[in-house]
Design an enzyme around this catalytic site. Structure first.
Site, PDB file in Angstrom:
ATOM      1  NE  ARG A 132       6.558  -7.078   7.203  1.00  9.93           N
ATOM      2  CZ  ARG A 132       6.984  -7.874   6.224  1.00  9.93           C
ATOM      3  NH1 ARG A 132       6.774  -9.178   6.290  1.00  9.93           N
ATOM      4  NH2 ARG A 132       7.620  -7.382   5.193  1.00  9.93           N
ATOM      5  CG  HIS A 159       6.051  -4.042   1.365  1.00  9.00           C
ATOM      6  ND1 HIS A 159       6.962  -3.613   2.317  1.00  9.00           N
ATOM      7  CD2 HIS A 159       6.372  -5.347   1.115  1.00  9.00           C
ATOM      8  CE1 HIS A 159       7.768  -4.618   2.626  1.00  9.00           C
ATOM      9  NE2 HIS A 159       7.443  -5.671   1.907  1.00  9.00           N
ATOM     10  CD  GLN A 162       9.778  -6.113  -2.111  1.00  8.94           C
ATOM     11  OE1 GLN A 162       9.952  -6.754  -1.079  1.00  8.94           O
ATOM     12  NE2 GLN A 162      10.550  -6.262  -3.180  1.00  8.94           N
ATOM     13  CG  ASP A 250       2.729  -9.874  -3.559  1.00  8.70           C
ATOM     14  OD1 ASP A 250       3.411 -10.848  -3.162  1.00  8.70           O
ATOM     15  OD2 ASP A 250       2.323  -8.977  -2.788  1.00  8.70           O
ATOM     16  CB  CYS A 290       7.730  -8.355  -3.094  1.00 10.12           C
ATOM     17  SG  CYS A 290       6.183  -9.136  -2.587  1.00 10.12           S
ATOM     18  NE  ARG A 318      12.670  -4.880   1.143  1.00 10.24           N
ATOM     19  CZ  ARG A 318      11.748  -5.547   1.842  1.00 10.24           C
ATOM     20  NH1 ARG A 318      11.238  -6.667   1.383  1.00 10.24           N
ATOM     21  NH2 ARG A 318      11.314  -5.088   3.004  1.00 10.24           N
TER      22      ARG A 318
HETATM   23  N1   CP Z   1       9.139  -9.067   0.508  1.00  7.37           N
HETATM   24  C1   CP Z   1       9.077  -9.072   1.855  1.00  7.37           C
HETATM   25  O1   CP Z   1       8.790  -8.058   2.503  1.00  7.37           O
HETATM   26  O2   CP Z   1       9.406 -10.264   2.410  1.00  7.37           O
HETATM   27  P1   CP Z   1       9.255 -10.655   3.950  1.00  7.37           P
HETATM   28  O3   CP Z   1       7.778 -10.775   4.227  1.00  7.37           O
HETATM   29  O4   CP Z   1       9.968 -11.983   4.065  1.00  7.37           O
HETATM   30  O5   CP Z   1       9.859  -9.597   4.789  1.00  7.37           O
HETATM   31  N1  NVA Z   2       1.331  -8.730  -0.312  1.00  5.08           N
HETATM   32  C1  NVA Z   2       2.170  -9.519   0.563  1.00  5.08           C
HETATM   33  C2  NVA Z   2       3.547  -8.998   0.574  1.00  5.08           C
HETATM   34  C3  NVA Z   2       4.509  -9.825   1.382  1.00  5.08           C
HETATM   35  C4  NVA Z   2       5.888  -9.259   1.411  1.00  5.08           C
HETATM   36  C5  NVA Z   2       1.582  -9.537   1.957  1.00  5.08           C
HETATM   37  O1  NVA Z   2       1.142  -8.488   2.446  1.00  5.08           O
HETATM   38  O2  NVA Z   2       1.565 -10.596   2.573  1.00  5.08           O
END
Ligand code: CP
Ligand code: NVA
Length: 332
Positions: A132, A159, A162, A250, A290, A318
């Protein structure tokens, strides 16, 4: 500088079809790795196969087999996570494998060791690496230098894990997604980009309502449309959700966007998903997010905690989608 510059030959990454081929010079020779970097990088049968495996793992539950016994996954987080972190760990352990959790701050990566060297070293210890990151270029460099599969656990641009769980959740509740109207309302962010790629691969109709200053990635929309995908991009949330079977949004402030919070709130306020907006969707529309969510910002408490919301099924899936991804990347 990005790329495996210390290799005698530069790595060659060919994105397309169901696999990303990585040609690594030196003793590793030429190998084909199953990276999971983006939905657009995989073909529809491969994505469907991953979802089918996810459904099988879900049905099997804890009594299922342990196909990844003896295998290990390293996870590197440059940004916070609750769902991705815990569900990947439980996914790997549930299939009999092991995990190593790493924060870039606690690694030599955080003090200047290159991504290339990190990739080459971790590849000697583990069977797959999930990252990540705040920069997609780092993910691509990791994939080009690693000699084990790399999984995208979120970048600032996409992502895909997700959205695979989102597709699984929609189909559990409303049947095959092909031909269905799906609405995205709010920030045209990383999740929206992966949804545009998913619309092309799973042949659904995607209606996006975003403010002009927060439009989704234009190249991705062009790519999807070039393949005949039905994508509507509008500034009007009502137009986007009209008759949709699923409405999604989101956070207004994605990780890394914190310094733009005040501006984001101002431009995105008209894009809140609330009971009034949901009334324009199909009567049996579901609501997905998400998570993490901010009640009474991007979504009203009444919608996210109401009967149309499936956000916790989505979070649960997930786990099983990650099992499908791990089984596919590791050759199951
Ligand atoms: N939706 C998602 O990826 O959540 P986290 O940021 O908690 O991993
Ligand atoms: N769009 C959000 C998704 C989190 C899972 C971010 O990037 O923070």
């Amino acid at each position: 500088m990005l790329g495996c510059s210390s290799e005698a030959l530069p790595p060659l990454i060919i994105i397309g079809g169901s696999e990303v081929s990585v040609l690594v010079s030196g003793q590793a020779g030429s190998r084909t790795l199953r990276h999971f970097l983006d939905i657009a990088a995989l073909d529809a049968p491969t994505l469907r196969r991953i979802l089918d495996m996810a459904a099988r793992f879900k049905r099997a539950g804890r009594a299922g087999s342990r196909p990844l016994a003896g295998r290990a996954l390293a996870m590197i987080f440059e940004k916070p996570s609750t769902r991705t972190r815990v569900s990947f760990e439980m996914a790997m352990r549930g299939l009999g494998g092991d995990v190593v959790m790493l924060s870039s701050r606690e690694m030599q990566l955080g003090r200047g060791e290159t991504i290339g060297d990190t990739a080459r070293v971790l590849s000697r210890y583990v069977d797959a690496i999930m990252l990540r990151t705040d920069r997609e270029a780092k993910l691509l460099e990791l994939a080009s230098c690693a000699t084990v599969p790399v999984i995208n656990g979120l970048t600032e641009k996409s992502h895909p894990c997700q959205v695979m769980a989102d597709i699984m959740t929609f189909e559990e509740h409303r049947g095959p997604i092909a031909g269905q109207k799906i609405a995205w309302v709010g920030d045209g962010n990383n999740v929206a980009k992966s949804w545009i790629e998913a619309a092309a691969r799973f042949r659904c109709s995607l209606r996006l309502a975003c403010p002009p200053s927060r439009l989704p990635d234009a190249d991705t929309i062009s790519w999807a449309r070039a393949q005949g995908t039905d994508i509507l991009l509008t500034e009007d949330p009502v137009e986007a959700v009209a008759d949709a079977r699923c409405v999604m949004t989101d956070t207004w402030i994605s990780m890394g966007d914190e310094d733009m919070a005040a501006r984001q709130h101002a431009v995105l306020a008209p894009y809140q998903v609330n009971e009034t907006l949901m009334a324009h969707a199909a009567t049996d529309a579901i609501f997905m997010h998400c998570l993490p969510a901010h009640r009474d910002e991007e979504v009203s408490a009444g919608v996210i905690d109401g009967p149309q919301s499936v956000v916790f099924d989505e979070a649960e899936n997930r786990l099983f989608v990650h099992q499908g991804i791990l089984a596919w990347t590791l050759g199951g």
